[in-house]
Design a protein around this motif. Sequence first.
Motif, short mmCIF file in Angstrom:
data_model
loop_
_atom_site.label_atom_id
_atom_site.label_comp_id
_atom_site.label_asym_id
_atom_site.label_seq_id
_atom_site.Cartn_x
_atom_site.Cartn_y
_atom_site.Cartn_z
N ASP A 42 0.79 -1.24 0.00
CA ASP A 42 0.00 0.00 0.00
C ASP A 42 0.82 1.28 0.00
OD1 ASP A 42 -2.27 -1.59 0.05
OD2 ASP A 42 -2.46 -1.51 2.23
N CYS A 43 2.14 1.20 -0.05
CA CYS A 43 2.96 2.41 0.03
C CYS A 43 2.65 3.41 -1.07
CB CYS A 43 4.45 2.06 0.04
SG CYS A 43 5.06 1.30 -1.48
N GLY A 44 2.43 2.93 -2.26
CA GLY A 44 2.16 3.85 -3.38
C GLY A 44 0.90 4.67 -3.19
N VAL A 45 -0.19 4.02 -2.83
CA VAL A 45 -1.44 4.76 -2.65
C VAL A 45 -1.44 5.56 -1.35
CG1 VAL A 45 -2.80 3.24 -4.14
CG2 VAL A 45 -2.65 2.74 -1.68
N ALA A 46 -0.72 5.09 -0.33
CA ALA A 46 -0.64 5.85 0.92
C ALA A 46 0.11 7.16 0.71
CB ALA A 46 0.05 5.01 2.00
#
Length: 148
Positions: A42-46
């Motif tokens: 989820d790092c990209g969307v976070a």
Amino acid sequence: MTLKVYLSGEIHTDWRVEVAQACEGLDVEFSGPVTDHGASDDCGVAILGAESDKFWHDRKGAGVNSIRTRTGLEKADVVVVRFGEKYKQWNAAFDAGYASALGKPLVIVHPPEHQHALKEVDAAAAAVAETPLQVAQILRYVETGKLP
């Protein structure tokens, strides 16, 4: 001389901890991917914003993670790639190929039943191990020249 070792691959067990503990007393600096599966996914969307399409959700995460992975692989003196028993780690295969293209010495780790599936990856490796202890013994020998 500090030996910089990038520990790539399977994130579902504590094999990295086992290697690090078995290397206590050596001048070894370990790095690796983010092993918190949720954070990695989820790092990209976070950071960059939500995506309604799962493809773009995953793509953003892969892009952000690639910054850490590529940097770690490029800085490493030795790259260790573990293929676990339970999951197919396509990212591990990519990391092994990228490290090989960079000319990094590779230590591949996997159980005996993966020998056939990973024969090309193994052929690019300087060593193929089955356990984290064997990885640590290789690193100890590389640093000190002493056998276990």
